[in-house]
Every structure is written in C-alpha cells, then in structure tokens.
Design an enzyme around this catalytic site. Structure first.
Site, PDB file in Angstrom:
ATOM      1  N   TYR A  82      -0.371   7.240 -24.750  1.00 32.44           N
ATOM      2  CA  TYR A  82      -1.127   6.104 -24.201  1.00 32.44           C
ATOM      3  C   TYR A  82      -0.337   5.406 -23.072  1.00 32.44           C
ATOM      4  O   TYR A  82      -0.883   5.102 -22.007  1.00 32.44           O
ATOM      5  CB  TYR A  82      -1.401   5.150 -25.358  1.00 32.44           C
ATOM      6  CG  TYR A  82      -2.170   3.898 -25.053  1.00 32.44           C
ATOM      7  CD1 TYR A  82      -3.554   3.924 -24.906  1.00 32.44           C
ATOM      8  CD2 TYR A  82      -1.516   2.664 -24.935  1.00 32.44           C
ATOM      9  CE1 TYR A  82      -4.259   2.758 -24.662  1.00 32.44           C
ATOM     10  CE2 TYR A  82      -2.218   1.504 -24.692  1.00 32.44           C
ATOM     11  CZ  TYR A  82      -3.583   1.548 -24.556  1.00 32.44           C
ATOM     12  OH  TYR A  82      -4.286   0.397 -24.310  1.00 32.44           O
TER      13      TYR A  82
ATOM     14  N   LYS B 105      -1.511   5.104 -19.237  1.00 34.68           N
ATOM     15  CA  LYS B 105      -1.741   3.780 -18.653  1.00 34.68           C
ATOM     16  C   LYS B 105      -0.857   3.560 -17.422  1.00 34.68           C
ATOM     17  O   LYS B 105      -1.287   2.931 -16.445  1.00 34.68           O
ATOM     18  CB  LYS B 105      -1.479   2.695 -19.702  1.00 34.68           C
ATOM     19  CG  LYS B 105      -2.545   2.630 -20.799  1.00 34.68           C
ATOM     20  CD  LYS B 105      -3.926   2.452 -20.224  1.00 34.68           C
ATOM     21  CE  LYS B 105      -4.912   1.831 -21.199  1.00 34.68           C
ATOM     22  NZ  LYS B 105      -6.286   1.808 -20.657  1.00 34.68           N
TER      23      LYS B 105
ATOM     24  N   SER C 172      -1.910  -1.198 -19.381  1.00 39.16           N
ATOM     25  CA  SER C 172      -1.468  -1.848 -20.619  1.00 39.16           C
ATOM     26  C   SER C 172       0.018  -2.160 -20.541  1.00 39.16           C
ATOM     27  O   SER C 172       0.774  -1.444 -19.875  1.00 39.16           O
ATOM     28  CB  SER C 172      -1.724  -0.882 -21.780  1.00 39.16           C
ATOM     29  OG  SER C 172      -1.007  -1.301 -22.916  1.00 39.16           O
TER      30      SER C 172
END
Ligand code: NAI
Length: 300
Positions: free
Chosen positions: A163, A167, A150
């Site tokens: 997150y 990622k 991401s």
C-alpha cells in the site's frame, strides 16, 4: 465556490471518503459520476448497489449524478469509467482518484497476490483512470485531478509495503501529470487524508470522533475548483488540519574527492536540514538539475 456545469468523476465513491467528496461537490452544483466496484475492504466481491445508493442520496438532495461500477484496476475499466461520465454528462472537468483496498501483512510474509492486487487498484488504477480523463481534459484545455495518497506512502507504515509503495507511486504520477498538464489548464495534486471509514475503524483511538470524512472533502473541493492555485502539491488533510507535505532536499555537500569514506565522514552535513542549511524544493527533475549544477559550479 460553485461547480455548476462541471462534471466530476470520483472513483470508489460508494462509501467512506469518496461518498463524502461526492456529496460535497454535488451540493456545490457539480454533476457526479459515482464509481464504485462495491467490494469488500480487501477488494473481493462487488455490487453495483454501493454506487447507486450514493447517486440516490445526491438526487434526493436535488443534485445530478450517475452510477458506475467498473473497476479502476484494468485499462478497460478506466476507459469505461471516463466514457460513462462523457456519456452521461458530455465532459470531464475533475477526476478524484480515491478507490482503494487493503491487504496488509509484514513485508517478509507478503505474497505476490497481495502486492499485485494493491498496486493494481491504487497505483495502476491511478494510471488507468487518469489517462483517459487527462486526454479529455487536454483536449478541452481544462482539468483538475486529485489523487489520494497516504501518510503510509509518504512516511511509511508497518505492514503496508504494498500500500505504501502504491501510494508513494501516485505522488510521482501526480507530479508528472502536473508538469505535462501545465500548458493545458490541467492541475494535478494529491491528498494524504486521515478519516474514520471502514478502512480505519478501530485504529484511530480517541481521535476518531474528530476525523469525519466530511472534514477532508472541503480540501478536495478547493483542489477541484477553478480557483485552485497549486499543482503538483501534496497535502495532509485530517479533521480540519491541513498541511503541505514537502518533497525537499537539503543543501547537501560537494565532496572534493568522492568516496565511501568521505560519505561516512560527511553524513551529518549531507543529511542536515534547517538551521542555516537552505533546503530546496524542486518541482521538477529539471529544477533539481539546476540545483546540482549550481552546487557543483560553486564548489569549483
Ligand atoms: P473505503 O473502503 O470506504 O473506500 C474505498 C472505496 O473504493 C470502497 O467503496 C471500495 O468499494 C472502492 N473500490 C475498491 N476497489 C475498487 C476498484 N477496483 N474499482 C472501483 N472502486 C473500488 O475507504 P476510505 O477510507 O474511504 O478510502 C478512500 C481512499 O482514501 C483510499 O484510496 C484509501 O487508501 C485512502 N486513504 C484513506 C485513509 C483513511 O484514513 N481513511 C488514510 C489514507 C488514505
């Protein structure tokens, strides 16, 4: 570009991007293992119906698919997912690591559960499913692994420490799988997509209408195909715009006498890229060592 006879596992493909990838590859003849835990966006709950719905869609299109609702977030789950594909279709040619959840919070407020859950699904899930798949691919000397990173991990995003870190970790995993898979016909790449799904509802503004998941899946199909010419690469994929995200380093400087003061006084040159300052893009640690060795010997 067809996938006849190819077996593809797509984690988290009961909706959003994963469903779109599954339909795209099924239309091109692949047999799909549709994996999805069927939980909510924060990872709670679960239902086998999410995966089954996509299997039904594929079968209605005249394709072949099987459903699986194991979690990617445990070693047993990862093994069971790969085994389900082998049981249903006899091999595994492609793995798309796509399952994901969100537990956003400002870093100073993020608790340990939020860190663990997100790392477990995205990063450890990448390990738990890729490892058994990689073993099968290594044995058959062919495989394609596409992981979903991401922009949050590549560039940073407020409220997504868990997150973003997970990622970014997937990129490290991708690059090592690319190196270790090279002699076995295995190619591993990653995409950083932007698409309108339940994960991004309400945050894409005016662009939302141009960011259908279906605009991301063709890139996944390319990276999943025999013709894929790259490995260890990361691509930004959004609304039909595709660009490579580089892990690069500047030419840098060799400090004749290294000290904190010398770093301060040379920071511009250390940081500067472009404009005649050649940048490097090492594709392995060993390549970076060669660059460092050359810089040091040129400085003697
Ligand atoms: P989504 O929420 O529709 O899809 C994620 C799927 O993963 C869900 O169907 C969910 O049930 C499944 N899942 C969650 N935990 C699981 C587990 N432990 N085991 C198996 N399945 C599980 O969201 P979206 O947007 O389709 O996300 C797909 C991937 O793309 C995710 O990895 C996400 O982080 C990534 N991504 C999405 C972006 C976007 O703009 N939509 C941006 C950057 C990355």
């Amino acid at each position: 570009m067809r996938f006849d006879g190819r077996v593809v596992i797509i984690t988290g493909s009961g909706g959003g991007l994963g469903r779109s990838h599954a339909l795209e590859l099924a239309r091109r003849g692949a047999k799909i293992l549709v994996n999805d835990l069927g939980g909510s966006l924060d990872g709670s709950g679960g239902s086998a119906s999410a995966a089954q719905r996509v299997v039904d869609e594929i079968i209605a299109l005249g394709g072949e698919a099987a459903a699986n609702s194991d979690s990617v977030a445990t070693p047993e789950g990862g093994e069971a997912i790969v085994q389900a594909a082998v049981d249903a279709f006899g091999r595994v040619d492609v793995l798309v690591n796509n399952a994901g959840i969100l537990r956003d919070k400002a870093f100073h407020k993020m608790d340990a559960t939020m860190i663990d859950l997100v790392l477990d699904v995205h990063l450890k899930g990448g390990f738990y499913v890729s490892q058994p798949a990689f073993r099968v691919m290594r044995e058959q000397k062919y495989g394609r692994i596409i992981s979903t990173t991401s922009a949050s991990g590549m560039f940073g995003n407020f409220g997504q420490a868990n997150y973003g870190a997970a990622k970014a970790g997937l990129v490290g995993l991708t690059r090592v799988m690319a190196l270790e898979g090279a002699d076995y016909g295995i190619k591993a790449n990653a995409i950083a997509p932007i698409a309108l799904t339940r994960m991004t509802e309400g945050i894409l503004g005016d662009l939302a209408g141009r960011l259908a998941p279906e605009s991301v899946s063709p890139m996944v199909a390319y990276l999943a195909h025999e013709d894929c010419a790259v490995t260890g690469h990361v691509y930004s994929v959004a609304g039909g715009r595709i660009a490579r995200i580089l892990v690069a380093e500047t030419q840098g400087v060799v400090l004749p006498s290294v000290s904190a003061e010398a770093v301060r006084d040379n920071l511009t040159e250390i940081d500067q890229s472009g404009d005649g300052h050649a940048d490097y893009e090492p594709l392995a640690l060993s390549e970076e060592v060669v660059i460092v060795a050359k810089a040091l010997s040129n400085a003697v």
